[in-house]
Design a protein around this motif. Structure first.
Motif, PDB file in Angstrom:
ATOM      1  N   SER A 243       1.910  -3.574  -5.791  1.00 40.26           N
ATOM      2  CA  SER A 243       0.945  -2.607  -6.309  1.00 40.26           C
ATOM      3  C   SER A 243       0.375  -1.801  -5.150  1.00 40.26           C
ATOM      4  CB  SER A 243      -0.180  -3.322  -7.061  1.00 40.26           C
ATOM      5  OG  SER A 243       0.338  -4.051  -8.160  1.00 40.26           O
ATOM      6  N   ASP A 244      -0.393  -0.788  -5.489  1.00 40.94           N
ATOM      7  CA  ASP A 244      -1.025   0.039  -4.460  1.00 40.94           C
ATOM      8  C   ASP A 244      -2.274  -0.651  -3.907  1.00 40.94           C
ATOM      9  OD1 ASP A 244       0.838   2.061  -4.766  1.00 40.94           O
ATOM     10  OD2 ASP A 244      -0.360   3.122  -6.280  1.00 40.94           O
TER      11      ASP A 244
ATOM     12  N   ARG B 181      -5.904  -0.013  -2.546  1.00 44.70           N
ATOM     13  CA  ARG B 181      -6.897   1.043  -2.766  1.00 44.70           C
ATOM     14  C   ARG B 181      -8.084   0.825  -1.823  1.00 44.70           C
ATOM     15  NH1 ARG B 181      -5.248   3.870  -7.079  1.00 44.70           N
ATOM     16  NH2 ARG B 181      -3.899   2.844  -8.607  1.00 44.70           N
TER      17      ARG B 181
ATOM     18  N   ASN C  18      -8.587   8.581  -0.148  1.00 41.96           N
ATOM     19  CA  ASN C  18      -7.156   8.838   0.011  1.00 41.96           C
ATOM     20  C   ASN C  18      -6.747   8.548   1.443  1.00 41.96           C
ATOM     21  OD1 ASN C  18      -6.788   9.766  -2.665  1.00 41.96           O
ATOM     22  ND2 ASN C  18      -7.568  11.789  -2.100  1.00 41.96           N
TER      23      ASN C  18
ATOM     24  N   GLN D 143       1.384   5.452   5.032  1.00 41.32           N
ATOM     25  CA  GLN D 143       2.160   4.654   4.106  1.00 41.32           C
ATOM     26  C   GLN D 143       2.046   3.180   4.482  1.00 41.32           C
ATOM     27  OE1 GLN D 143       3.803   5.752   1.341  1.00 41.32           O
ATOM     28  NE2 GLN D 143       2.826   7.721   1.840  1.00 41.32           N
TER      29      GLN D 143
ATOM     30  N   SER E  78      -1.986  -2.136   5.292  1.00 47.27           N
ATOM     31  CA  SER E  78      -2.422  -0.766   5.035  1.00 47.27           C
ATOM     32  C   SER E  78      -3.520  -0.394   6.028  1.00 47.27           C
ATOM     33  CB  SER E  78      -2.943  -0.639   3.601  1.00 47.27           C
ATOM     34  OG  SER E  78      -3.427   0.668   3.346  1.00 47.27           O
TER      35      SER E  78
ATOM     36  N   TYR F 149      -6.721  -4.935  -3.742  1.00 43.28           N
ATOM     37  CA  TYR F 149      -5.345  -5.082  -4.212  1.00 43.28           C
ATOM     38  C   TYR F 149      -5.363  -5.902  -5.499  1.00 43.28           C
ATOM     39  CZ  TYR F 149      -0.376  -6.272  -4.352  1.00 43.28           C
ATOM     40  OH  TYR F 149       0.934  -6.420  -4.735  1.00 43.28           O
TER      41      TYR F 149
ATOM     42  N   LYS G 271      -2.708  -7.230  -8.840  1.00 43.27           N
ATOM     43  CA  LYS G 271      -1.399  -7.288  -9.484  1.00 43.27           C
ATOM     44  C   LYS G 271      -1.530  -8.185 -10.704  1.00 43.27           C
ATOM     45  CE  LYS G 271       3.470  -8.001  -8.952  1.00 43.27           C
ATOM     46  NZ  LYS G 271       4.614  -8.033  -8.066  1.00 43.27           N
TER      47      LYS G 271
END
Length: 288
Positions: free
Chosen positions: A75-76, A78, A87, A91, A105, A125, A127
């Motif tokens: 998952s992303d 955030r 934002n 990557q 990240s 995070y 999921k």
């Protein structure tokens, strides 16, 4: 225990595995190595992912968040500041080993201002039904300067004399962190690093940290507006000393030769003004 006695053993084991898995999954995130992110002095159980980030205003910060164990598809991650999603152009780095997926990240924070003091930064995070987060409270220290003495107040250095003394004062811009010993240790280390002083030279009182250094230690690296704009420290009278050298040429003529005799006199004037004005006039006498 009375309730568990009536639950079949298989159900008990399944329940234990589910509770353990939930706990493990919820705690599989952490901050990357960063000396500016410190533990709370008296951390409450269950807040292991909650830290304090020690910053001096104007600094840039590269925050690293790690998900230690998840599965494909990922998952992303955030990032949020004060609950508002940020934002990030970076990557995430994803690697797989022994069936487990690792994610890293980054969030770049540039020129952190004093009004960020007390803000929170979180990395999140999720999921499925499981998720986790790590969070840091920003302790942003403002940096101010005052003038401890004018041109006649000097300090002996290897290079000689003549350096004005500047007091650099650090204080958390808004909330303060009383009793946070890890915050105090870190801010002292940061002050020592940017002012080229030993930590024992730093004075700490009521959440204020200060150190007095020669002006060339912090100018122009930290002071960008010029030395003349720095106010005097409390209780300090700024004294400046100016020296005027006068050279006079006197011509003496004899029937066969002309001799020019030069005399030089130096006048030193001490005043209590904070600025010095130099005026050059030319009349048969040259003043510099």
């Amino acid at each position: 225990m009375q309730t568990m006695r009536h639950v079949p053993m298989v159900a008990q084991n399944l329940l234990f595995v589910m509770l353990t898995l939930s706990t493990v999954l919820a705690e599989q995130m952490q901050w990357g190595d960063n000396p500016d992110i410190v533990d709370e002095a008296n951390a409450i159980e269950g807040r292991e992912g909650y830290k304090i980030m020690v910053v001096i205003e104007g600094e840039d910060m590269d925050l690293e968040c790690q998900v230690l164990s998840t599965s494909d598809p990922v998952s992303d991650i955030r990032w949020k500041i004060d609950g508002k999603e940020e934002n990030t152009e970076d990557q995430p780095f994803i690697s797989t080993a022994f069936g487990e997926v690792f994610i890293e990240s980054h969030l770049q924070m540039s020129n952190i201002s004093r009004d960020r003091d007390g803000s929170t930064v979180s990395c999140n995070y999720a999921k499925g039904q499981y998720g986790g987060s790590v969070e840091a409270l920003l302790a942003v220290f403002k940096m101010d300067f005052c003038n401890c003495g004018g041109g006649n107040v000097t300090i002996k250095t290897k290079e000689g004399k003549g350096r004005r003394l500047i007091r650099v004062i650090f204080m958390e811009a808004g909330r303060g962190s009383p009793g946070e010993t890890h915050v105090e240790d870190r801010i002292k280390a940061k002050i020592s690093n940017i002012t080229f002083t030993d930590e024992h030279q730093i004075t700490a009182e009521n959440g204020e940290y200060s150190v007095t250094v020669p002006h060339n230690t912090v100018y122009p690296q930290l002071i960008t507006d010029g030395l003349d704009n720095i106010p005097p420290c409390d209780g300090v009278t700024i004294v400046t000393t100016s020296t005027i050298t006068t050279t006079t040429n006197i011509a003496t003529t004899t029937p066969s030769t002309t001799t020019i005799k030069t005399t030089t006199s130096t006048t030193t004037t001490t005043t209590t003004t904070t600025t010095t004005t130099t005026t050059t006039t030319t009349t048969n006498t040259t003043t510099t």
